[in-house]
Design an enzyme around this catalytic site. Sequence first.
Site, mmCIF file in Angstrom:
data_model
loop_
_atom_site.group_PDB
_atom_site.id
_atom_site.type_symbol
_atom_site.label_atom_id
_atom_site.label_comp_id
_atom_site.label_asym_id
_atom_site.label_seq_id
_atom_site.Cartn_x
_atom_site.Cartn_y
_atom_site.Cartn_z
ATOM 1 N N ASP A 141 0.457 -17.375 5.502
ATOM 2 C CA ASP A 141 -0.266 -16.177 5.074
ATOM 3 C C ASP A 141 -1.406 -15.874 6.037
ATOM 4 O O ASP A 141 -2.446 -15.343 5.654
ATOM 5 C CB ASP A 141 -0.813 -16.392 3.647
ATOM 6 C CG ASP A 141 -1.286 -15.095 3.016
ATOM 7 O OD1 ASP A 141 -2.096 -15.156 2.068
ATOM 8 O OD2 ASP A 141 -0.874 -14.007 3.479
ATOM 9 N N ASN B 298 3.902 -11.297 2.979
ATOM 10 C CA ASN B 298 3.785 -10.061 3.759
ATOM 11 C C ASN B 298 4.934 -9.793 4.722
ATOM 12 O O ASN B 298 4.724 -9.225 5.804
ATOM 13 C CB ASN B 298 2.478 -10.075 4.566
ATOM 14 C CG ASN B 298 1.293 -10.399 3.728
ATOM 15 O OD1 ASN B 298 0.602 -11.401 3.953
ATOM 16 N ND2 ASN B 298 1.027 -9.572 2.724
ATOM 17 N N GLU C 28 -0.040 -6.805 -2.790
ATOM 18 C CA GLU C 28 -0.995 -7.174 -3.842
ATOM 19 C C GLU C 28 -1.776 -5.957 -4.358
ATOM 20 O O GLU C 28 -2.286 -5.155 -3.583
ATOM 21 C CB GLU C 28 -1.981 -8.255 -3.342
ATOM 22 C CG GLU C 28 -2.624 -7.998 -2.009
ATOM 23 C CD GLU C 28 -1.885 -8.664 -0.863
ATOM 24 O OE1 GLU C 28 -0.660 -8.869 -0.965
ATOM 25 O OE2 GLU C 28 -2.508 -8.972 0.147
HETATM 26 O O1 LIG Z 1 -3.791 -10.080 7.718
HETATM 27 C C1 LIG Z 1 -3.520 -10.633 6.647
HETATM 28 N N1 LIG Z 1 -3.687 -11.944 6.480
HETATM 29 C C2 LIG Z 1 -4.117 -12.790 7.595
HETATM 30 C C3 LIG Z 1 -5.627 -12.826 7.830
HETATM 31 C C4 LIG Z 1 -5.878 -13.669 9.060
HETATM 32 C C5 LIG Z 1 -6.653 -14.916 8.767
HETATM 33 C C6 LIG Z 1 -6.242 -16.084 9.561
HETATM 34 C C7 LIG Z 1 -6.159 -17.354 9.110
HETATM 35 C C8 LIG Z 1 -5.776 -18.289 10.102
HETATM 36 C C9 LIG Z 1 -5.659 -19.680 9.993
HETATM 37 C C10 LIG Z 1 -5.313 -20.431 11.092
HETATM 38 N N2 LIG Z 1 -5.075 -19.857 12.277
HETATM 39 C C11 LIG Z 1 -5.178 -18.516 12.418
HETATM 40 C C12 LIG Z 1 -5.546 -17.723 11.331
HETATM 41 S S1 LIG Z 1 -5.795 -16.036 11.209
HETATM 42 C C13 LIG Z 1 -3.042 -9.824 5.483
HETATM 43 C C14 LIG Z 1 -3.171 -8.426 5.523
HETATM 44 C C15 LIG Z 1 -2.741 -7.645 4.439
HETATM 45 C C16 LIG Z 1 -2.875 -6.166 4.483
HETATM 46 C C17 LIG Z 1 -1.850 -5.355 3.981
HETATM 47 C C18 LIG Z 1 -1.973 -3.966 4.004
HETATM 48 C C19 LIG Z 1 -3.117 -3.388 4.549
HETATM 49 F F1 LIG Z 1 -3.244 -2.056 4.562
HETATM 50 C C20 LIG Z 1 -4.134 -4.200 5.062
HETATM 51 C C21 LIG Z 1 -4.020 -5.580 5.026
HETATM 52 C C22 LIG Z 1 -2.196 -8.244 3.305
HETATM 53 C C23 LIG Z 1 -2.055 -9.627 3.263
HETATM 54 O O2 LIG Z 1 -1.525 -10.237 2.163
HETATM 55 C C24 LIG Z 1 -2.465 -10.414 4.344
HETATM 56 O O3 LIG Z 1 -2.286 -11.772 4.249
HETATM 57 MG MG LIG Z 2 -0.972 -12.205 2.613
#
Ligand SMILES: O=C(NCCCCc1cc2ccncc2s1)c1cc(-c2ccc(F)cc2)cc(O)c1O
Ligand SMILES: [Mg+2]
Length: 214
Positions: free
Chosen positions: A141, A170, A199
Amino acid sequence: TRSTRPQRLLKAVRKRATQGDPQSVISAIDHFCRHSEWAMNVGDEKGSILDSVVSELNPEKVLELGTYCGYSTVRIARLLPPGARLITLEFNADYAAIARQVIAWAGLEDKIQLVEGASEDWIPRMKEHFGIETFDFVFLDHWKHRYLPDTKLMEDCGLLRKGTVLLADNVICPGVPDYLEYVRNSLSYKSCYFKSHLEYTKAEDGLEKSVFLG
Ligand SMILES: O=C(NCCCCc1cc2ccncc2s1)c1cc(-c2ccc(F)cc2)cc(O)c1O
Ligand SMILES: [Mg+2]
């Protein structure tokens, strides 16, 4: 200065949830995200699918890539048998600080190890640093462009065994086309799609469950 969304989410947990009660923490976050501010937790609809996969598997060793505020961390850890361990990686230090407090409010610190840093740096160090042989369950995720390279990295580091289950969030929105193509066409995986919604919205999204065949 103005508070951040994760800080406001934590405040809602402290206001609405009961200490030591993981279900109340989950409900408090879902209420906050439905009635106050959207946040990128896996959410209640996909969360129920996550619950059923974890409950069926009863994993001892779990890896979560992408902690955010700890919502899915709490969802998974509350279902783990005594002695089971969850390692969760978070890149963003501010998110990690909030997640630690959410996890503590749920009373699940003993089952969870939150590690700050990038997946590509930590995956190669899992065995020697955490004494991990292989994982039973991995929840993906984090950065969507890292799902595929990190899955290949876990294979190369010998962190997956016959039967290890990968569950990816996702896969439709934001989407992970290269990862989906790989797990659905590789002879090393048995993959299936659980259709759901992004979500707290009506947009389509889903989880892909992939069993590593060794
Ligand atoms: O980017 C998302 N999730 C990742 C965040 C990046 C955090 C990280 C953790 C980590 C740990 C170790 N190494 C590298 C990394 S980088 C994410 C985005 C949306 C979304 C959906 C529609 C939208 F309009 C806007 C956002 C929905 C979701 O459920 C998500 O999970
Ligand atoms: Mg997610």
